[in-house]
Motif scaffolding. Structure first.
Motif, short mmCIF file in Angstrom:
data_model
loop_
_atom_site.label_atom_id
_atom_site.label_comp_id
_atom_site.label_asym_id
_atom_site.label_seq_id
_atom_site.Cartn_x
_atom_site.Cartn_y
_atom_site.Cartn_z
N ILE A 1 -1.35 15.19 4.19
CA ILE A 1 -2.28 14.52 3.23
C ILE A 1 -2.49 15.57 2.08
N LYS A 2 -2.34 16.74 2.40
CA LYS A 2 -2.42 17.59 1.20
C LYS A 2 -0.98 17.51 0.27
N LEU A 3 -0.25 17.05 0.95
CA LEU A 3 0.97 16.75 -0.09
C LEU A 3 0.93 15.57 -0.87
N LEU A 4 0.26 14.60 -0.04
CA LEU A 4 0.06 13.41 -0.77
C LEU A 4 -0.76 13.37 -2.07
N LEU A 5 -1.62 14.35 -1.80
CA LEU A 5 -2.63 14.42 -3.00
C LEU A 5 -1.92 15.25 -4.08
N GLU A 6 -0.93 16.12 -3.72
CA GLU A 6 -0.28 16.79 -4.89
C GLU A 6 1.20 15.83 -5.25
N LYS A 7 1.38 14.83 -4.51
CA LYS A 7 2.54 14.05 -5.16
C LYS A 7 2.25 12.65 -4.24
N PRO A 8 1.40 11.93 -5.20
CA PRO A 8 0.90 10.45 -4.75
C PRO A 8 2.16 9.48 -4.75
N SER A 9 3.52 9.79 -5.47
CA SER A 9 4.56 8.94 -5.35
C SER A 9 5.06 8.73 -4.06
N ILE A 10 4.94 9.76 -3.24
CA ILE A 10 5.18 9.51 -1.69
C ILE A 10 4.46 8.47 -0.99
N THR A 11 3.26 8.32 -1.43
CA THR A 11 2.41 7.14 -0.65
C THR A 11 2.89 5.73 -0.97
N ILE A 12 3.51 5.52 -2.13
CA ILE A 12 4.04 4.47 -2.49
C ILE A 12 5.23 3.86 -1.46
N LYS A 13 6.16 5.00 -1.18
CA LYS A 13 7.09 4.45 -0.15
C LYS A 13 6.59 4.30 1.26
N ILE A 14 5.55 5.01 1.68
CA ILE A 14 4.96 4.81 3.00
C ILE A 14 4.35 3.32 3.13
N MET A 15 3.85 2.87 1.94
CA MET A 15 3.17 1.66 1.88
C MET A 15 4.28 0.79 2.05
N GLN A 16 5.36 0.86 1.38
CA GLN A 16 6.60 -0.07 1.33
C GLN A 16 7.13 -0.16 2.76
N THR A 17 7.28 0.80 3.29
CA THR A 17 7.90 1.19 4.98
C THR A 17 6.97 0.37 5.90
N LEU A 18 5.58 0.71 5.79
CA LEU A 18 4.74 -0.12 6.68
C LEU A 18 4.47 -1.52 6.64
N SER A 19 4.75 -2.04 5.18
CA SER A 19 4.79 -3.26 4.92
C SER A 19 6.04 -4.01 5.75
N LYS A 20 7.22 -3.38 5.61
CA LYS A 20 8.30 -3.86 6.13
C LYS A 20 8.23 -3.94 7.69
N ARG A 21 7.66 -2.88 8.46
CA ARG A 21 7.36 -2.90 9.86
C ARG A 21 6.33 -4.05 10.41
N LEU A 22 5.36 -4.31 9.41
CA LEU A 22 4.44 -5.43 9.78
C LEU A 22 5.05 -6.55 9.88
N ARG A 23 6.05 -6.93 8.77
CA ARG A 23 6.75 -8.19 8.63
C ARG A 23 7.58 -8.39 9.80
N SER A 24 8.15 -7.35 10.21
CA SER A 24 9.27 -7.21 11.34
C SER A 24 8.14 -7.67 12.59
N ALA A 25 7.07 -7.17 12.78
CA ALA A 25 6.22 -7.56 14.10
C ALA A 25 5.93 -8.91 13.88
N ASP A 26 5.55 -9.44 12.83
CA ASP A 26 5.35 -10.65 12.64
C ASP A 26 6.29 -11.63 13.29
N GLU A 27 7.63 -11.25 12.59
CA GLU A 27 8.68 -12.26 13.05
C GLU A 27 8.98 -12.15 14.62
N ARG A 28 8.55 -10.87 15.27
CA ARG A 28 8.87 -10.80 16.71
C ARG A 28 7.66 -11.60 17.43
N ILE A 29 6.52 -11.75 17.19
CA ILE A 29 5.21 -12.42 17.60
C ILE A 29 5.76 -13.97 17.60
#
Length: 223
Positions: A113-141
């Motif tokens: 969290i400290k790193l994200l506050l210092e370098k918020p560009s990392i947050t964007i990648k986290i959001m993209q990856t979680l979105s892909k995993r959510l889509r994958s879970a939807d496909e499995r369901i």
């Protein structure tokens, strides 16, 4: 920890980050080893860390009220898990067990969290990856709800093949693939059903199977 920078770069979660950001992540990571058969964490436990696999293999699973296991995923070198706990501080949503002697890089939430506050560009990648995993879970369901058992098994084998298989001529070859119990747990059916389905798929020429080796024609897809 700088010697792990190249490994961190290959993880999907961090692959698009700048070298300086990768270096920052390496600086807050710790190293930990687990033997084969160890419980890394269990569903419901408090979690505060992301794990990056340096070597070994783990399975991610859920258990129902009767103790039946449903395997969500198996992960090997350069895979990662536990990232949700870096964001929401909620209990672990699944169980993780080692299938081999394993070694991880661990990133704790407070440091991250400290790193994200210092370098918020990392947050964007986290959001993209979680979105892909959510889509994958939807496909499995969707697959569990609408596909026949035969197509679920074929689709699962093709997904495994995409992860660990090798393309040779017109086939996707899986060496040392999942056991029938692992297939059953992942496809929501019994081992006996998997055995019958695999036999039917072989008879139809849709796969070739010998113990835990599978060969799937590249022209086939589960629908």
């Amino acid at each position: 920890m700088n010697r792990y920078i190249d490994c961190i770069k290959t993880v999907g979660l961090f692959s698009s980050l700048k070298d300086s950001e990768i270096e920052s992540i390496a600086e807050i990571a710790a190293l930990k080893s687990y033997p084969k058969g160890a419980t890394v964490f269990q569903e419901g436990e408090s979690g505060d860390a992301l794990f990056i696999i340096l070597k070994g293999k783990v399975k991610v699973s859920l258990l129902d009220e009767d103790g039946r296991e449903y395997i969500l995923d198996t992960l090997g070198k350069e895979g990662f898990f536990g990232e949700l706990s870096l964001i929401d501080e909620l209990p672990r949503s699944a169980n993780v067990f080692t299938l081999e002697d394993s070694e991880f890089l661990i990133i704790r939430r407070a440091n991250f969290i400290k790193l994200l506050l210092e370098k918020p560009s990392i947050t964007i990648k986290i959001m993209q990856t979680l979105s892909k995993r959510l889509r994958s879970a939807d496909e499995r369901i969707k697959g569990l709800a609408f596909l026949s058992v035969e197509n679920r098994v074929l689709k699962y084998l093709m997904e495994v093949g995409e992860k660990i298989g090798v393309k040779m001529k017109n086939y996707l070859i899986i060496e040392n693939g999942p056991t029938q119990i692992e297939i059953a747990n992942s496809c929501g059916c019994s081992r006996e059903t998997v055995s019958r389905v695999i036999k039917n798929l072989v008879e139809k020429g849709m796969i070739k199977a010998r113990k835990r080796q599978y060969a799937i024609p590249l022209t086939f897809t589960a629908v």
